[in-house]
Design an enzyme around this catalytic site. Structure first.
Site, PDB file in Angstrom:
ATOM      1  N   CYS A  14       0.725  -1.149  -0.134  1.00  0.00           N
ATOM      2  CA  CYS A  14       0.003  -0.034  -0.059  1.00  0.00           C
ATOM      3  C   CYS A  14       0.858   1.106   0.069  1.00  0.00           C
ATOM      4  CB  CYS A  14      -0.672  -0.183   1.288  1.00  0.00           C
ATOM      5  SG  CYS A  14       0.096   0.012   2.492  1.00  0.00           S
ATOM      6  N   CYS A  17       3.346   1.967   2.605  1.00  0.00           N
ATOM      7  CA  CYS A  17       4.566   1.522   2.696  1.00  0.00           C
ATOM      8  C   CYS A  17       5.508   2.205   1.787  1.00  0.00           C
ATOM      9  CB  CYS A  17       4.329   0.158   1.653  1.00  0.00           C
ATOM     10  SG  CYS A  17       3.211  -1.096   2.225  1.00  0.00           S
ATOM     11  N   ASP A 455      10.725  23.990 -34.865  1.00  0.00           N
ATOM     12  CA  ASP A 455      12.025  24.068 -35.623  1.00  0.00           C
ATOM     13  C   ASP A 455      11.641  23.974 -37.182  1.00  0.00           C
ATOM     14  OD1 ASP A 455      14.639  24.075 -36.275  1.00  0.00           O
ATOM     15  OD2 ASP A 455      14.611  21.880 -36.708  1.00  0.00           O
ATOM     16  N   ASP A 652      14.751  18.707 -34.177  1.00  0.00           N
ATOM     17  CA  ASP A 652      15.303  17.386 -34.499  1.00  0.00           C
ATOM     18  C   ASP A 652      16.522  17.310 -34.252  1.00  0.00           C
ATOM     19  OD1 ASP A 652      15.767  19.204 -36.532  1.00  0.00           O
ATOM     20  OD2 ASP A 652      15.809  17.723 -38.126  1.00  0.00           O
ATOM     21  N   ASP A 656      19.704  21.707 -31.873  1.00  0.00           N
ATOM     22  CA  ASP A 656      18.549  22.321 -31.099  1.00  0.00           C
ATOM     23  C   ASP A 656      18.579  21.771 -29.817  1.00  0.00           C
ATOM     24  OD1 ASP A 656      17.277  23.263 -33.305  1.00  0.00           O
ATOM     25  OD2 ASP A 656      16.283  21.330 -33.853  1.00  0.00           O
TER      26      ASP A 656
HETATM   27  P1  ADP Z   1      18.275  25.602 -39.180  1.00  0.00           P
HETATM   28  O1  ADP Z   1      18.553  24.307 -38.877  1.00  0.00           O
HETATM   29  O2  ADP Z   1      17.192  26.148 -38.755  1.00  0.00           O
HETATM   30  O3  ADP Z   1      18.571  25.907 -40.602  1.00  0.00           O
HETATM   31  P2  ADP Z   1      21.142  26.150 -38.568  1.00  0.00           P
HETATM   32  O4  ADP Z   1      21.808  26.930 -37.474  1.00  0.00           O
HETATM   33  O5  ADP Z   1      21.463  24.709 -38.849  1.00  0.00           O
HETATM   34  O6  ADP Z   1      19.799  26.508 -38.653  1.00  0.00           O
HETATM   35  O7  ADP Z   1      21.319  26.989 -40.099  1.00  0.00           O
HETATM   36  C1  ADP Z   1      21.331  28.200 -40.418  1.00  0.00           C
HETATM   37  C2  ADP Z   1      21.502  28.758 -41.775  1.00  0.00           C
HETATM   38  O8  ADP Z   1      22.642  28.671 -42.215  1.00  0.00           O
HETATM   39  C3  ADP Z   1      20.475  27.799 -42.836  1.00  0.00           C
HETATM   40  O9  ADP Z   1      19.204  28.000 -42.837  1.00  0.00           O
HETATM   41  C4  ADP Z   1      21.593  28.118 -43.819  1.00  0.00           C
HETATM   42  O10 ADP Z   1      20.952  29.067 -44.528  1.00  0.00           O
HETATM   43  C5  ADP Z   1      22.867  28.241 -43.453  1.00  0.00           C
HETATM   44  N1  ADP Z   1      23.669  27.105 -43.253  1.00  0.00           N
HETATM   45  C6  ADP Z   1      23.822  26.330 -42.244  1.00  0.00           C
HETATM   46  N2  ADP Z   1      24.713  25.223 -42.774  1.00  0.00           N
HETATM   47  C7  ADP Z   1      24.810  25.103 -44.141  1.00  0.00           C
HETATM   48  C8  ADP Z   1      25.596  24.594 -45.013  1.00  0.00           C
HETATM   49  N3  ADP Z   1      26.160  23.411 -44.839  1.00  0.00           N
HETATM   50  N4  ADP Z   1      25.439  24.772 -46.483  1.00  0.00           N
HETATM   51  C9  ADP Z   1      24.688  25.992 -46.701  1.00  0.00           C
HETATM   52  N5  ADP Z   1      23.967  26.734 -45.950  1.00  0.00           N
HETATM   53  C10 ADP Z   1      24.061  26.311 -44.587  1.00  0.00           C
HETATM   54 MG    MG Z   2      18.821  22.634 -37.779  1.00  0.00          MG
END
Ligand code: ADP
Ligand code: MG
Length: 764
Positions: A14, A17, A455, A652, A656
């Site tokens: 219970c 406990c 996101d 995701d 984040d």
């Molecule tokens: P989110 O996941 O919201 O896109 P990030 O911080 O990962 O945020 O990226 C922010 C922005 O930076 C992206 O929207 C893109 O415009 C640019 N960016 C990030 N990584 C890359 C990449 N590998 N190639 C081209 N653009 C990128």
């Molecule tokens: Mg991202």
């Protein structure tokens, strides 16, 4: 060094406990902390292993009638997983089943006797109102001598646990539910025994007519019946784990030395090539290397439609192949598989305490002594005030009735079961739907949240962008631009990177190897090819270079939801590639459903403002924060919280994680990286955002269940105790018979567990 382990506790019956055990163990030197869960019957203990040990703790508990199973629940958990079999779990379950079988035998043996007693009682009562022919003297005498025999039998066989409770109360001063019931029934029985044994001698003072043999029989039987029903349905609350364990395959077909052989799943090692034939269960986690098929993943994700698996697709243990044949390479085995993680998570969540339980816990701690005091006061009251009105024999009988009634009816059981049983059922139901809950506190908070922050990439959009347009601005041609971009992006994990690399592959554009590659957070990346340094990313990266560029020219594309990816050297812009990420079809419905649940939906993204706003408008999102640097995602959550909002964050990716952790409830999408699962309170399997609505509803119905349970449990005691004490007698002439007290007490726990089980059948 402090160690924290979870142990199974035996002998818990219970709510008091749990607090009894907690109090006793806390007093042991070297014990840092202990939390006992009434639903799972587990104790989580943190202790200094130099000063104490589970064995010492066990020695302290044994006099109270409890014992620790020294093998930790965790050890048991991993053995369950590592050794294919559900062996370990079944063992503890079969022990429980054996215990229940014993209870059943006792109860069913006692029920006919209780039936006869009730029949006699009813006859006497109805007879006294002339509603039936009163018993003849012969029959009366016959029953009069039969009942003591029955009562003695029930008292010492079925009533044994309660007598042990009384013994522990006098021996160690610790009382629990069993002690209360034992004390009540012992007093009833001993009093009855005295008045009938010394009938002649006591005749001037006491009347043998007022005995409690029937009460002893019926109360003990009812309570035993209640405990039996409670144990039986409690077993049902925890069947989710069992179902998950049952998903595991027992064997796997592996290719070793070119031959297909069948081995047990614990013999599967990383890198093994595993053959999956039609209709077979997938044994461990892995990646498809040959063949293709559709796999039924409903048991993990809750999604009914089989998922297509071609080369490079991930498969997870416990899912079932449909008609195709394929081979996959084992990437996670044993306790590392997703299924093992899910089982562990569900187990831990079911054992965690919801904050709402704190009050019930506090009450159960003081409940037993308080009830004892109330019972004694009530006894004294009836003796003192009853004597001049009723005379000694009747007053004593009244006083005893109220004493026994209070002890029997006052049950913290329902109070103690209210929260944990609902949590166990709720968490288990979530797992079945692909909504993994990390702990009870999360489930309690989720439905209270008023702001849902999502996101963009991978949550609202598919996270699988494609290139829609290539714009040449400098002296390099389209082919060269793609070659440079893809070479650099091949080092990145961003969804945009996959889009560009795939595009290059499709166009058969060869990649080279970059040097000095570096991610520029929230902006993009940079790296050197040959001896030219290149910069890739959004407008921020261009403005950092002080390259002047007319951003107006981007508007046409960004306003249609496309993300620009710019390529530049230190001083010139070479080109812009536009990528589009399709919106998840279920996102629109989800936002609608969230609005219906009165939640504001906010989008948070590092992406271009126009692009983000375009998507937000289609999906129906209320507010957009775009071009946000990763570190600022956390601050935006903080700001929202500072304004008094309760914030849910859905994301995701790895970037984040801090925001997920900061939010009141972090929700991770997809099978999730380990980081996201760790920092998230809730994980939605299968990457389906519409499950967020299910999670919110689950939180709501579970909390409603808990509140109903607590309400009824409290109300029951608030009404039951004064009723049994005879508080209403002077006004209405009501004095609750201990027989009804026993019945009510038995039903209170059963109804709480049944109410919790109802959650299982509710629609999400
Ligand atoms: P989110 O996941 O919201 O896109 P990030 O911080 O990962 O945020 O990226 C922010 C922005 O930076 C992206 O929207 C893109 O415009 C640019 N960016 C990030 N990584 C890359 C990449 N590998 N190639 C081209 N653009 C990128
Ligand atoms: Mg991202």
């Amino acid at each position: 060094m402090n160690t924290t382990n979870t142990y199974q506790v035996k002998g818990m019956h219970c709510a008091s406990c749990a607090s009894n055990i907690e109090r006793t163990v806390k007093k042991i030197a070297g014990v840092e902390n202990i939390s006992v869960n009434n639903g799972t019957e587990n104790a989580k203990i943190t202790f200094d292993s130099k000063m104490t040990s589970p064995e010492i703790i066990n020695q302290n508990l044994e006099p109270l009638g409890y014992s620790l199973v020294i093998q930790t629940a965790e050890e048991m958990g991993t053995t369950i997983i590592a050794h294919a079999g559900h062996l370990e779990l079944n063992q503890s379950k079969s022990e429980k089943l054996a215990e229940i079988a014993v209870m059943k035998k006792g109860v069913f043996g006692a029920l006919p006797i209780a039936g006869i007693s009730i029949f006699i009682m009813a006859w006497e009562i109805l007879g006294s109102y002339q509603l039936v022919t009163p018993m003849s003297l012969t029959i009366y005498e016959f029953f009069h001598h039969l009942l003591p025999i029955f009562a003695t039998y029930i008292f010492i066989t079925i009533g044994k646990p309660y007598l042990l409770g009384v013994y522990r109360f006098f021996r160690y001063g610790s009382a629990n539910m069993d002690s209360l019931i034992g004390l009540g029934t012992s007093v009833a029985f001993i009093y009855s025994f005295i008045v009938s044994a010394f009938e002649e001698v006591l005749a001037p003072y006491l009347s043998a007519q007022y005995n409690f043999y029937d009460v002893t029989i019926v109360v003990i039987t009812f309570i035993a019946l209640g405990k039996y029903l409670e144990a039986k349905s409690k077993l049902k609350t925890g069947d989710a784990i069992e179902k998950l364990l049952g998903l595991q395959a027992k064997t796997a077909l592996v290719i070793r030395d070119g031959k297909e052989i069948e081995i047990t799943i614990e013999a599967v090692i990383l890198g093994d090539l595993i053959v999956v034939k039609p209709g077979q269960k997938i044994s461990v986690d892995g990646v498809v290397v040959e063949g293709s098929s559709y796999v039924d993943e409903s048991m993990i994700t809750g999604e009914p439609v089989p998922v297509e698996k071609t080369i490079n697709a991930q498969v997870v243990a416990g899912t079932i192949n449909t008609t195709g044949t394929f081979n996959f390479r084992a990437t996670k085995v044993g306790s590392e598989t997703l299924l093992s993680h899910i089982i562990k998570m569900v187990e831990e969540a079911q054992g965690s305490k919801a904050p709402i339980q704190a009050l019930a816990d506090k009450i159960s701690t003081v409940f037993v002594p308080t009830v004892l005091v109330i019972a004694i006061i009530s006894f004294g009251f009836w003796m003192y005030f009853g004597l001049p009105v009723f005379g000694f024999p009747k007053a004593l009988s009244f006083a005893l009735t109220s004493f026994v009634g209070i002890l029997v009816i006052a049950c913290p059981c329902a109070l103690g079961l209210a929260t944990p049983t609902a949590i166990i059922v709720g968490v288990g139901k979530g797992a079945k739907e692909g909504v993994l809950v990390k702990d009870a506190a999360t489930l309690e908070t989720l439905h209270k949240a008023n702001v849902v922050v999502v996101d963009k990439t991978g949550t609202i959009t598919k996270g699988k962008p494609t290139i829609t347009k290539v714009q040449v601005l400098g002296d390099k041609n389209e082919q060269e631009i793609i070659g440079i971009l893809a070479t650099l992006e091949s080092k990145s994990e961003h969804p945009i990177a996959y889009a560009i690399v795939n595009y290059a592959k499709e166009k058969n554009i060869a990649l080279t190897t970059p040097s000095n590659f570096e991610i520029v957070k929230g902006k993009g990346l940079k790296g050197t090819i040959g001896d030219t340094e290149y910069f890739v990313g959004n407008l921020k990266i261009i403005s950092d270079l002080n390259i002047s560029y007319d951003t107006q020219s981007l508007e046409e594309e960004t306003k249609q939801g496309r993300t620009p990816v710019l390529l530049a050297t230190k001083n010139t812009l070479l080109g812009v590639v536009f990528v589009a990420d399709p919106i998840k079809p279920e996102a629109i419905e989800t936002v609608k459903a969230l609005h219906k649940l009165k939640k504001t939906v906010v989008m948070l993204t590092g992406d271009n403002k126009n692009t983000a706003e375009y998507i937000a408008k289609i999906v129906g999102i209320d507010q957009v924060f775009a071009e946000v640097m990763p570190a600022d995602k956390l601050n935006i959550i903080k700001d929202l919280q500072a304004k008094g909002n309760i914030v849910v964050m859905v994301g995701d990716g790895i970037n984040d994680a801090p925001a997920l952790a900061q939010a009141d409830v972090g929700v991770a999408m997809g099978t999730g990286t380990d980081v996201a699962i760790e920092s998230a309170g809730i994980t939605l399997l299968g990457g389906d955002i519409s499950k967020l609505v299910k999670a919110v509803k689950l939180s709501k119905i579970t909390m409603n269940g808990i509140k109903q349970n607590l309400f009824w449990a409290f109300l029951y005691n608030i009404i039951g105790i004064p009723l049994a004490g005879g508080l209403f007698y002077p006004i209405f002439g009501w004095l609750l018979s201990p027989v009804f007290a026993g019945f009510a007490m038995a039903m209170s726990s059963v109804s709480v567990v049944s109410n919790s089980l109802r959650i299982k059948a509710m629609k999400l």
